[in-house]
Design a protein around this motif. Structure first.
Motif, PDB file in Angstrom:
ATOM      1  N   ASP A   1      -2.958   3.948  -2.368  1.00  0.00           N
ATOM      2  CA  ASP A   1      -2.009   4.907  -2.953  1.00  0.00           C
ATOM      3  C   ASP A   1      -2.308   6.361  -2.611  1.00  0.00           C
ATOM      4  O   ASP A   1      -1.391   7.152  -2.437  1.00  0.00           O
ATOM      5  CB  ASP A   1      -2.013   4.772  -4.480  1.00  0.00           C
ATOM      6  CG  ASP A   1      -1.485   3.437  -4.934  1.00  0.00           C
ATOM      7  OD1 ASP A   1      -0.853   3.364  -5.999  1.00  0.00           O
ATOM      8  OD2 ASP A   1      -1.729   2.441  -4.221  1.00  0.00           O
TER       9      ASP A   1
ATOM     10  N   TYR B   1      -4.174   7.526  -0.038  1.00  0.00           N
ATOM     11  CA  TYR B   1      -4.689   7.695   1.318  1.00  0.00           C
ATOM     12  C   TYR B   1      -3.570   7.753   2.345  1.00  0.00           C
ATOM     13  O   TYR B   1      -2.626   6.958   2.306  1.00  0.00           O
ATOM     14  CB  TYR B   1      -5.618   6.542   1.678  1.00  0.00           C
ATOM     15  CG  TYR B   1      -6.906   6.524   0.900  1.00  0.00           C
ATOM     16  CD1 TYR B   1      -6.999   5.816  -0.287  1.00  0.00           C
ATOM     17  CD2 TYR B   1      -8.013   7.231   1.354  1.00  0.00           C
ATOM     18  CE1 TYR B   1      -8.182   5.812  -1.010  1.00  0.00           C
ATOM     19  CE2 TYR B   1      -9.198   7.226   0.640  1.00  0.00           C
ATOM     20  CZ  TYR B   1      -9.278   6.513  -0.542  1.00  0.00           C
ATOM     21  OH  TYR B   1     -10.453   6.519  -1.248  1.00  0.00           O
TER      22      TYR B   1
ATOM     23  N   SER C   1       0.167   9.638   2.209  1.00  0.00           N
ATOM     24  CA  SER C   1      -0.073   8.738   1.089  1.00  0.00           C
ATOM     25  C   SER C   1       1.225   8.356   0.372  1.00  0.00           C
ATOM     26  O   SER C   1       1.385   7.223  -0.074  1.00  0.00           O
ATOM     27  CB  SER C   1      -1.043   9.363   0.095  1.00  0.00           C
ATOM     28  OG  SER C   1      -0.523  10.591  -0.392  1.00  0.00           O
TER      29      SER C   1
ATOM     30  N   ASN D   1       2.850   0.395  -0.834  1.00  0.00           N
ATOM     31  CA  ASN D   1       1.667   0.654  -1.663  1.00  0.00           C
ATOM     32  C   ASN D   1       1.433  -0.445  -2.684  1.00  0.00           C
ATOM     33  O   ASN D   1       0.293  -0.685  -3.082  1.00  0.00           O
ATOM     34  CB  ASN D   1       1.797   2.014  -2.348  1.00  0.00           C
ATOM     35  CG  ASN D   1       1.506   3.168  -1.396  1.00  0.00           C
ATOM     36  OD1 ASN D   1       1.070   2.963  -0.260  1.00  0.00           O
ATOM     37  ND2 ASN D   1       1.754   4.377  -1.851  1.00  0.00           N
TER      38      ASN D   1
ATOM     39  N   SER E   1      -7.862  11.033   2.974  1.00  0.00           N
ATOM     40  CA  SER E   1      -7.208  11.471   1.753  1.00  0.00           C
ATOM     41  C   SER E   1      -5.868  12.126   2.022  1.00  0.00           C
ATOM     42  O   SER E   1      -5.779  13.058   2.814  1.00  0.00           O
ATOM     43  CB  SER E   1      -8.128  12.441   1.012  1.00  0.00           C
ATOM     44  OG  SER E   1      -7.516  12.923  -0.167  1.00  0.00           O
ATOM     45  N   THR E   2      -4.853  11.623   1.408  1.00  0.00           N
ATOM     46  CA  THR E   2      -3.522  12.205   1.240  1.00  0.00           C
ATOM     47  C   THR E   2      -2.717  12.485   2.515  1.00  0.00           C
ATOM     48  O   THR E   2      -1.646  11.908   2.720  1.00  0.00           O
ATOM     49  CB  THR E   2      -3.583  13.516   0.426  1.00  0.00           C
ATOM     50  OG1 THR E   2      -4.345  13.286  -0.752  1.00  0.00           O
ATOM     51  CG2 THR E   2      -2.172  13.954   0.035  1.00  0.00           C
TER      52      THR E   2
END
Length: 123
Positions: free
Chosen positions: A30, A32, A53, A74, A100-101
């Motif tokens: 979720d 990443y 993400s 997701n 990350s994100t």
């Protein structure tokens, strides 16, 4: 144990299609961004595509734009790479990786990597 597992590679003729999957194990995707990279024999690993993400942002290498489509589910902690109109130069080991994100083109910024799946495009 946190890991990514790729699947869906194989041998396909030029012009054919494959769908690669990248599934997370031990964590959820979720938060990443997921990138797909490939490495051909004797060449450096290169970025192919990436999805943020949220799924709201995607990007593609010029060499695959219009032929490949990245998507994510997701709820299933899975990211897909639909590859159409495959060419011999698409041959290589395909890896997915998580950071990350937001997406990045820098390989070193990705925290988790899968083991790779072989894609061979040949007649």
């Amino acid at each position: 144990q946190l890991q990514l597992v790729e699947s869906g590679g194989g041998l396909v003729q030029p012009g054919g299609s494959l769908r690669l999957s990248c599934a997370a194990s031990g964590f959820t995707l979720d938060f990443y961004a997921i990138g797909w990279f490939r490495q051909a024999p004797g060449k450096e690993r290169e970025g192919v595509s990436c999805i943020s993400s949220s799924g709201g942002r995607t990007n593609y290498a010029d060499s695959v734009s219009g032929r490949f489509t990245i998507s994510r589910d997701n709820a299933k902690s899975t990211v897909y790479l639909q590859m159409n109109s495959l060419k011999p130069e698409d041959t290589g080991i395909y890896y997915c990786a998580a950071r990350s994100t937001y997406c990045s083109s820098y390989v070193g910024t990705y925290k988790y990597w899968g083991q790779g799946t072989q894609v061979t495009v040949s007649s």
